[in-house]
Design a protein around this motif. Structure first.
Motif, short mmCIF file in Angstrom:
data_model
loop_
_atom_site.label_atom_id
_atom_site.label_comp_id
_atom_site.label_asym_id
_atom_site.label_seq_id
_atom_site.Cartn_x
_atom_site.Cartn_y
_atom_site.Cartn_z
N HIS A 1 0.80 -1.22 0.00
CA HIS A 1 0.00 0.00 0.00
C HIS A 1 0.83 1.28 0.00
CE1 HIS A 1 -3.51 2.50 0.63
NE2 HIS A 1 -2.85 3.13 1.59
N ILE A 2 1.86 1.35 0.85
CA ILE A 2 2.62 2.60 0.95
C ILE A 2 3.33 2.93 -0.37
CG2 ILE A 2 4.75 1.56 1.84
CD1 ILE A 2 4.92 4.02 3.73
N PHE A 3 3.66 1.91 -1.16
CA PHE A 3 4.35 2.13 -2.43
C PHE A 3 3.39 2.44 -3.57
CE2 PHE A 3 7.61 -0.02 0.03
CZ PHE A 3 8.73 0.71 -0.29
N LYS A 4 2.11 2.54 -3.24
CA LYS A 4 1.15 3.00 -4.24
C LYS A 4 1.20 4.52 -4.38
CE LYS A 4 -1.80 -1.03 -3.92
NZ LYS A 4 -3.10 -1.63 -3.56
N SER A 5 1.90 5.17 -3.47
CA SER A 5 2.17 6.60 -3.60
C SER A 5 3.33 6.80 -4.57
CB SER A 5 2.53 7.20 -2.24
OG SER A 5 3.15 8.46 -2.40
N GLY A 6 3.09 7.54 -5.62
CA GLY A 6 4.15 7.77 -6.61
C GLY A 6 5.35 8.46 -6.01
N SER B 1 7.33 6.03 -3.58
CA SER B 1 8.11 5.00 -4.29
C SER B 1 9.30 5.62 -5.02
CB SER B 1 7.22 4.22 -5.26
OG SER B 1 6.59 5.07 -6.19
N THR B 2 9.12 6.81 -5.56
CA THR B 2 10.22 7.50 -6.24
C THR B 2 11.34 7.83 -5.26
OG1 THR B 2 8.72 8.48 -7.88
CG2 THR B 2 10.87 9.55 -7.57
N ILE B 3 10.98 8.44 -4.14
CA ILE B 3 11.98 8.89 -3.16
C ILE B 3 12.65 7.71 -2.49
CG2 ILE B 3 12.27 10.12 -0.98
CD1 ILE B 3 9.97 11.98 -1.96
N TYR B 4 11.87 6.72 -2.06
CA TYR B 4 12.45 5.55 -1.40
C TYR B 4 13.45 4.85 -2.32
CZ TYR B 4 13.02 0.93 0.60
OH TYR B 4 13.58 -0.23 1.08
N LYS C 1 -0.45 1.21 -12.93
CA LYS C 1 -1.11 2.27 -12.19
C LYS C 1 -0.14 2.91 -11.20
CE LYS C 1 -5.30 3.21 -9.48
NZ LYS C 1 -6.53 2.58 -8.89
N TYR C 2 0.82 2.10 -10.70
CA TYR C 2 1.75 2.55 -9.67
C TYR C 2 3.19 2.41 -10.16
CZ TYR C 2 -2.55 1.36 -7.16
OH TYR C 2 -3.86 1.25 -6.77
N GLY C 3 4.10 2.99 -9.37
CA GLY C 3 5.52 2.85 -9.70
C GLY C 3 6.30 4.13 -9.60
N GLY C 4 5.61 5.28 -9.71
CA GLY C 4 6.34 6.55 -9.66
C GLY C 4 7.41 6.60 -10.73
N HIS C 5 8.49 7.29 -10.43
CA HIS C 5 9.59 7.41 -11.38
C HIS C 5 10.72 6.48 -10.96
CE1 HIS C 5 11.56 9.43 -14.71
NE2 HIS C 5 12.67 9.47 -13.99
N VAL C 6 10.90 5.40 -11.72
CA VAL C 6 11.90 4.36 -11.45
C VAL C 6 11.74 3.85 -10.01
CG1 VAL C 6 14.34 3.73 -11.76
CG2 VAL C 6 13.44 5.71 -12.97
N GLY C 7 10.50 3.62 -9.61
CA GLY C 7 10.24 3.25 -8.23
C GLY C 7 9.36 2.02 -8.07
N PHE C 8 9.59 0.99 -8.86
CA PHE C 8 8.70 -0.17 -8.91
C PHE C 8 9.06 -1.21 -7.86
CE2 PHE C 8 8.58 1.98 -12.97
CZ PHE C 8 7.25 1.93 -13.34
#
Length: 322
Positions: free
Chosen positions: A12-17, A20-23, A295-302
């Motif tokens: 769930h927390i990685f559904k935030s773009g 996930s990008t920052i992490y 739908k999710y993944g942000g920028h290089v954050g999969f």
């Protein structure tokens, strides 16, 4: 091919773009990848550093993956090493291409790298094919700016070596002007400031070596990505201005001409990408071009389990089927 259905569904927390990008950019760490550096001299007497890692238990493999990093990245970034690790474990050697000025030492010339510098990728491929003829199955994977370079390379009207079997691109601003405008949005302010800081520092190094070509006062005034591209990225590489650079180097215009299996994975919640960076029409018309829009993944954050990211698993699967 039509748009490929995505099955990526992170915790769930990685559904935030943004999360996930920052992490993935700041906190992910990939261990167990041992790289050996090779420096090659280019035709203009500049250099590029390649970082090699090798297939476990496959000392004479014929398979290789070439990995291209993003803006102000390098071959030690977690997304590069994560890709190298999974491919090394599955019978591929891997080589991370550090763009000019990105390997920890300033390059020799005033020019450096940009989103469309496919001439450097061509020289790297020529070097590999000439000096390492054992590689008959080569896969290319690029991230963000490096992904744009890769897609442009695959679609340009110059023959692609027969040894290249597939391409995978992740989080790609394939319409550069649209992505630049997207980066100007308030939600991307911190990302933009980070890139501007890094790039201005690089330009100060250029000033120290080429004081007649770029002035410190102009670098200080270049307080946006557009101004940096107008001051340096465009002029140093033969373009009229930033918008000429964006127009000629955006990879979307090259997608209809790609002739080998190529997969582009761009997340719907990637705040770096404008709507023009989701080339659905091109995917529907080119049987060699596959587009996946999770739908999710942000920028290089999969993010995915066991520190093996979704796009790393998809890349290996796609390369195996190619």
């Amino acid at each position: 091919m039509p748009v490929v259905k995505s099955h990526y569904n992170p915790p769930h927390i990685f559904k935030s773009g943004h999360f996930s990008t920052i992490y993935s950019g700041l906190y992910r760490n990939v261990s167990g990848v041992y790289q050996k550096r090779e420096r090659i001299t280019l035709s203009d007497q500049d250099f590029i550093d390649l970082d090699w890692s090798y297939a476990a238990y496959h000392p004479n493999t014929s398979k290789l993956i070439v990995i291209l990093h993003g803006l102000e990245g390098n071959a030690q970034r977690a997304y590069v090493k994560g890709t190298a690790k999974i491919f090394n474990r599955n019978g591929y050697d891997a080589v991370g291409m550090n763009f000019r000025s990105c390997s920890g030492q300033p390059n020799r010339l005033y020019r450096s790298y940009n989103a469309g510098a496919t001439e450097d990728l061509r020289e790297v491929m020529e070097h590999i094919l000439t000096n390492y003829p054992q590689y008959s199955h080569i896969v290319l994977k690029g991230f963000s700016l490096g992904g744009n370079m890769l897609l442009k390379y695959l679609g340009e009207p110059i023959r692609i070596p027969k040894e290249i079997k597939a391409g995978i691109a992740v989080s790609v601003p394939c319409q550069l002007k649209g992505s630049l405008l997207q980066m100007n949005r308030v939600e991307n302010y911190l990302y933009s400031r980070m890139f501007i800081k890094y790039l201005q520092k690089k330009l100060e190094t250029k000033n120290a070596s080429f004081p007649n070509l770029i002035k410190l006062e102009d670098i200080k005034k270049a307080n946006s990505l557009l101004k940096i591209d107008d001051l340096y990225s465009s002029k140093a590489h033969g373009y009229e201005d930033a918008f000429d650079y964006y127009k000629k180097c955006s990879s979307r215009q090259f997608l209809p001409y790609i002739k080998i299996p190529t997969l582009l994975i761009n997340a719907k919640n990637d705040s770096f990408l404008s709507k023009d960076c989701f080339p659905v029409e091109e995917a529907e018309k080119n049987a060699n071009f596959y587009l996946e829009i999770p739908k999710y993944g942000g920028h290089v954050g999969f993010f995915d389990e066991d520190n093996i990211y979704y796009t790393e698993k998809r890349a290996l699967n796609f390369a195996t089927l190619a």
